[in-house]
Design a protein around this motif. Structure first.
Motif, PDB file in Angstrom:
ATOM      1  N   MET A 236      41.690  22.129  66.555  1.00  0.00           N
ATOM      2  CA  MET A 236      43.081  21.702  66.509  1.00  0.00           C
ATOM      3  C   MET A 236      43.663  22.089  65.154  1.00  0.00           C
ATOM      4  O   MET A 236      42.930  22.464  64.235  1.00  0.00           O
ATOM      5  N   ARG A 237      44.979  22.015  65.057  1.00  0.00           N
ATOM      6  CA  ARG A 237      45.645  22.188  63.774  1.00  0.00           C
ATOM      7  C   ARG A 237      46.372  20.900  63.427  1.00  0.00           C
ATOM      8  O   ARG A 237      46.910  20.226  64.302  1.00  0.00           O
ATOM      9  N   LEU A 238      46.387  20.587  62.144  1.00  0.00           N
ATOM     10  CA  LEU A 238      47.177  19.472  61.653  1.00  0.00           C
ATOM     11  C   LEU A 238      48.337  20.027  60.840  1.00  0.00           C
ATOM     12  O   LEU A 238      48.135  20.858  59.943  1.00  0.00           O
ATOM     13  N   ALA A 239      49.534  19.583  61.175  1.00  0.00           N
ATOM     14  CA  ALA A 239      50.740  19.976  60.449  1.00  0.00           C
ATOM     15  C   ALA A 239      51.188  18.785  59.619  1.00  0.00           C
ATOM     16  O   ALA A 239      51.507  17.724  60.167  1.00  0.00           O
ATOM     17  N   ALA A 240      51.184  18.952  58.307  1.00  0.00           N
ATOM     18  CA  ALA A 240      51.531  17.864  57.397  1.00  0.00           C
ATOM     19  C   ALA A 240      52.682  18.291  56.507  1.00  0.00           C
ATOM     20  O   ALA A 240      52.708  19.419  56.002  1.00  0.00           O
ATOM     21  N   ALA A 241      53.638  17.410  56.335  1.00  0.00           N
ATOM     22  CA  ALA A 241      54.787  17.668  55.465  1.00  0.00           C
ATOM     23  C   ALA A 241      55.019  16.456  54.588  1.00  0.00           C
ATOM     24  O   ALA A 241      54.742  15.317  54.986  1.00  0.00           O
ATOM     25  N   ASP A 242      55.540  16.684  53.390  1.00  0.00           N
ATOM     26  CA  ASP A 242      55.815  15.588  52.464  1.00  0.00           C
ATOM     27  C   ASP A 242      56.751  14.579  53.114  1.00  0.00           C
ATOM     28  O   ASP A 242      57.833  14.933  53.592  1.00  0.00           O
ATOM     29  N   GLY A 243      56.321  13.331  53.129  1.00  0.00           N
ATOM     30  CA  GLY A 243      57.175  12.274  53.639  1.00  0.00           C
ATOM     31  C   GLY A 243      57.331  12.236  55.139  1.00  0.00           C
ATOM     32  O   GLY A 243      58.120  11.452  55.667  1.00  0.00           O
ATOM     33  N   ALA A 244      56.605  13.080  55.860  1.00  0.00           N
ATOM     34  CA  ALA A 244      56.735  13.128  57.319  1.00  0.00           C
ATOM     35  C   ALA A 244      55.400  12.794  57.973  1.00  0.00           C
ATOM     36  O   ALA A 244      54.336  12.870  57.353  1.00  0.00           O
ATOM     37  N   GLU A 245      55.458  12.445  59.233  1.00  0.00           N
ATOM     38  CA  GLU A 245      54.261  12.121  60.002  1.00  0.00           C
ATOM     39  C   GLU A 245      53.407  13.372  60.202  1.00  0.00           C
ATOM     40  O   GLU A 245      53.917  14.451  60.483  1.00  0.00           O
ATOM     41  N   THR A 246      52.108  13.226  60.038  1.00  0.00           N
ATOM     42  CA  THR A 246      51.187  14.328  60.321  1.00  0.00           C
ATOM     43  C   THR A 246      51.066  14.501  61.831  1.00  0.00           C
ATOM     44  O   THR A 246      50.904  13.526  62.570  1.00  0.00           O
ATOM     45  N   LEU A 247      51.134  15.751  62.288  1.00  0.00           N
ATOM     46  CA  LEU A 247      51.133  16.040  63.718  1.00  0.00           C
ATOM     47  C   LEU A 247      49.929  16.892  64.103  1.00  0.00           C
ATOM     48  O   LEU A 247      49.495  17.763  63.339  1.00  0.00           O
TER      49      LEU A 247
ATOM     50  N   ILE B  85      30.455  23.761  62.696  1.00  0.00           N
ATOM     51  CA  ILE B  85      31.876  24.001  62.444  1.00  0.00           C
ATOM     52  C   ILE B  85      32.308  23.220  61.204  1.00  0.00           C
ATOM     53  O   ILE B  85      31.556  22.400  60.676  1.00  0.00           O
ATOM     54  N   LEU B  86      33.534  23.478  60.738  1.00  0.00           N
ATOM     55  CA  LEU B  86      34.013  22.891  59.500  1.00  0.00           C
ATOM     56  C   LEU B  86      35.297  22.112  59.743  1.00  0.00           C
ATOM     57  O   LEU B  86      36.308  22.682  60.161  1.00  0.00           O
ATOM     58  N   ARG B  87      35.218  20.813  59.518  1.00  0.00           N
ATOM     59  CA  ARG B  87      36.428  20.013  59.453  1.00  0.00           C
ATOM     60  C   ARG B  87      36.995  20.151  58.038  1.00  0.00           C
ATOM     61  O   ARG B  87      36.290  19.886  57.056  1.00  0.00           O
ATOM     62  N   GLN B  88      38.257  20.528  57.942  1.00  0.00           N
ATOM     63  CA  GLN B  88      38.841  20.773  56.637  1.00  0.00           C
ATOM     64  C   GLN B  88      39.852  19.685  56.276  1.00  0.00           C
ATOM     65  O   GLN B  88      40.600  19.208  57.136  1.00  0.00           O
ATOM     66  N   GLN B  89      39.872  19.323  55.012  1.00  0.00           N
ATOM     67  CA  GLN B  89      40.812  18.312  54.553  1.00  0.00           C
ATOM     68  C   GLN B  89      42.240  18.804  54.751  1.00  0.00           C
ATOM     69  O   GLN B  89      42.585  19.922  54.378  1.00  0.00           O
ATOM     70  N   ALA B  90      43.066  17.951  55.337  1.00  0.00           N
ATOM     71  CA  ALA B  90      44.453  18.309  55.618  1.00  0.00           C
ATOM     72  C   ALA B  90      45.450  17.414  54.909  1.00  0.00           C
ATOM     73  O   ALA B  90      46.596  17.818  54.681  1.00  0.00           O
ATOM     74  N   VAL B  91      45.041  16.186  54.580  1.00  0.00           N
ATOM     75  CA  VAL B  91      45.931  15.228  53.917  1.00  0.00           C
ATOM     76  C   VAL B  91      45.161  14.563  52.787  1.00  0.00           C
ATOM     77  O   VAL B  91      43.929  14.584  52.740  1.00  0.00           O
TER      78      VAL B  91
END
Length: 709
Positions: free
Chosen positions: A18-29, A463-469
């Protein structure tokens, strides 16, 4: 600015990309990652809602310590000092083995590896095991006996649609790992046959060409009966048997004692149905048998797995392309979690802790004297059952990381009592789980999207889980926790909090072992879609398919298991006339500690239930939704009735995700498989009766019905 990070789902052993989309001040999707081959972008409801776990409101944000019976917030220094002093005092009074460690099948490889090292080097205890013992230890034992090596699937999932006939035993991937169901659908679209063995007509069974509904606990007799019919049909592969196996004579003799009519009496499956299954499987050019918790979570689980492996070996459907036996692992790192040292009897690389050469190798990597390493300790249930026992025989302090045995262990009321009896219970988790609520010290852990680490999937793919937040203030990673505790216990060197540094040490420790990760690196994983172990060198391509040339035994031959049928440890009788079997539902996961905090999932599956057949409901005079009391020799659980003709008339089913009055594992039997030490979760004897309007409160004691619940 939005950043996207390629990572993997925090739940089951598929480890869907999966991909995680993170933005400043917004909910991670959570967004799709279509290029990852296992799920090709598809996610189940748990995966799609996984970002909800990052909500600060649903997780721990500060250490907690117990004072005057209540948990209160504390600093990290206060919490860790209390843990170190407590463990040191217990060791001084009772000895090193009086401190235990209980890990989890959801921990990254780095955490599982360092937890095993922490137990044996920093604490000096033999008593470490993990909840993966409750997952696929019987399959692991059966694999090692037959093939010399344990990997859940010895082939990638992509091979499933290419086989001609597949028998799926005691597994419901439509609800437990929905993206995997595509592989079984593709098998049928390609003209293959899917046969499902399950006492319930599950969503998976509805996809099958043939569905067998055996008595709970009779899977061993079923496998023996099918081998009998293969022999009678003349569809055994004598060339394969002679060239690549040993021990067929004993297996043949055992199977011949299980003729169709006898197996019909033992399993409840008509002899003609047995002949149809044997005919289809025996005459297929390629075939697979996949087992899961149904046949494995039994007091004869290892023998049952051995009997299904015998079926594959006798028909020449092992060690060949698009053929073989495999186990559908449950937990996210159920495979890697047992390879690198958090099992009572193992050192990294799937080495035996009793093997002098293995001890020498690992001790050299760790920089310690091999004579200082403990020997084998207690298995998971034995460890939990020893908590608080008097004197040096008991475990008086426990570090528990990423597990919730107050809900997930068999005979859970007793386990809860044992946890309460400890001098010191320390729980590291990302949420205040049911077990953490009993603790003296609770340590908030970073979770899947907040840290980097490797997992090993159902296929043996690293596999590799990568830090997103970012990690929230007040929360720390488990690697840091172990390093800090080791230092406070006087072991200041050898523990690291950087996951890649720990993984590089794991590579050295595993080198030359059966689960050899020496050639796997973070860079190699990032450059592709993971790397299959064994991978002994950096120029080695990895091993997606095992056993095509030889099995991992000293002579390269697979071993038939000389097994015969025996009943479950507890059969129905006049006082407890029904079978209980347990399992999972689509919207919840394991003990529910995480999924019960996700609103969408909790709305879909808000609580426990008792599934029963309409004929049984009529006999009990209960209607849909009315409360039922289910009682075993270990306790009583109460939950609403769910009436369906998808279950046998002599069997009731309960999911095990919930605590309280409806806790299914209050009822289950801790009878252990003698080889794997797997408890018999999947079958016990119960009685069922209408409970009226009153729900039994969690923790209430009741006389005349066994232990307090």
């Amino acid at each position: 600015m939005t950043t996207t990070t390629d990572t993997h789902c925090p739940y089951c052993s598929l480890q869907c990309g999966m991909r995680l989309a993170a933005a400043d001040g917004a909910e991670t999707l959570v967004v799709e990652r279509p290029g990852f081959p296992v799920n090709r972008g598809a996610l189940c409801g748990k995966g799609r809602s996984a970002a909800a776990l990052l909500d600060p409101a649903s997780r721990l944000g500060t250490p907690l310590v117990r004072e005057r019976g209540e948990l209160r917030a504390a600093t990290w220094d206060e919490a860790l000092s209390r843990v170190a002093r407590g463990f040191a005092a217990i060791r001084a009074e009772y000895g090193a083995d009086a401190v235990g460690v209980f890990g989890g099948g959801g921990l990254t490889n780095e955490k599982a590896y360092q937890l095993g090292k922490f137990a044996r080097v920093a604490l000096g205890t033999a008593n470490i095991d993990y909840n993966g013992r409750f997952c696929m230890s019987s399959a692991a034992a059966g694999n090692r006996i037959a093939f010399g090596l344990d990997r859940g699937l010895p082939f990638p999932l992509e091979d499933i649609p290419r086989t001609e006939c597949l028998i799926l035993v005691g597994s419901n991937p439509a609800e437990t790992m929905p993206p995997a169901l595509r592989y079984f659908r593709e098998l049928r679209e390609n003209g293959g046959t899917l046969i499902v063995v399950d006492p319930r007509r599950t969503r998976t069974a509805e996809q099958a060409d043939l569905h067998l509904q055996p008595l709970p606990g009779s899977d061993l007799a079923l496998a023996l009966g099918l081998l009998h019919l293969l022999i009678a049909d003349g569809t055994v592969d004598t060339g394969f048997i002679e060239a690549r196996t040993t021990g067929f004579g004993q297996a043949r003799a055992a199977a011949m004692a299980h003729w169709p009519e006898r197996v019909e009496r033992l399993t409840g499956i008509a002899a003609d149905r047995l002949r149809e299954v044997a005919h289809r499987f025996g005459r297929a050019r390629t075939g697979m048998v996949l087992t899961a918790r149904g046949p494995e979570q039994q007091s004869k689980g290892t023998d049952t797995v051995g009997a299904w492996i015998n079926l594959c070996l006798a028909s020449g459907k092992a060690g060949r392309l698009y053929s073989g036996y495999g186990c559908l692992t449950g937990q996210g790192n159920g495979q890697g979690g047992r390879e690198h040292g958090q099992k009572a009897d193992q050192l990294p690389g799937y080495r035996s802790i009793e093997d002098p050469a293995a001890r020498e190798h690992v001790a050299r990597v760790w920089g310690v004297d091999p004579d200082t390493l403990p020997r084998s300790g207690r298995s998971a249930y034995e460890l939990l059952d020893s908590l608080g026992a008097p004197g040096e025989d008991g475990v008086h302090g426990l570090l528990l990381m990423g597990s919730n045995p107050a809900v997930s262990a068999p005979r859970a009321a007793r386990v809860t009592q044992r946890l309460r009896s400890l001098d010191l219970l320390v729980v590291s988790d990302l949420v205040l789980s049911d077990t953490a609520q009993l603790a003296d010290v609770v340590l908030p852990s970073a979770q899947w999207a907040e840290e980097t680490g490797t997992m090993t999937s159902i296929e043996g793919r690293v596999i590799l889980r990568q830090q997103a937040v970012d990690v929230p203030d007040g929360v720390r990673g488990d690697l840091w926790l172990m390093r800090e505790l080791a230092e406070r216990l006087g072991v200041g060197r050898g523990f690291h909090d950087d996951p890649e540094t720990v993984f590089d040490e794991l590579r050295r420790a595993s080198a030359g072992g059966q689960a050899d990760y020496a050639g796997i690196s973070y860079d190699r994983i990032r450059a592709g879609d993971g790397v299959f172990w064994p991978c002994p060198a950096e120029d080695h391509p990895g091993t997606p398919r095992l056993f095509l040339d030889a099995f991992a035994t000293p002579d390269g031959r697979a071993r038939f298991a000389p097994v015969t049928h025996r009943p479950a440890a507890e059969e129905p009788d006049a006082a407890y006339p029904l079978y209980l079997t347990t399992g999972r539902v689509l919207a919840q996961y394991q003990s529910g500690a995480q999924t019960r905090r996700v609103e969408a999932l909790n709305s879909a599956a808000p609580g426990p239930f008792v599934e029963l057949h309409p004929l049984l409901a009529r006999r009990l005079a209960v209607a849909e939704g009315e409360l039922l009391a289910v009682t075993s020799r270990r306790g009583r659980a109460v939950a609403p009735a769910r009436i369906t003709d998808a279950i046998r008339t002599d069997t009731v089913f309960m999911p095990f995700h919930w605590p309280g009055a409806g806790r299914a594992n209050t009822l289950t039997n801790p009878a252990l498989d003698p080889t794997s030490k797997m408890p018999e979760f999947k079958v016990c004897a119960v009685r069922v009766e209408a409970a009226g309007a009153a729900v039994v409160p969690a923790g209430a004691a009741r006389s005349g019905q066994g232990e307090p619940v």
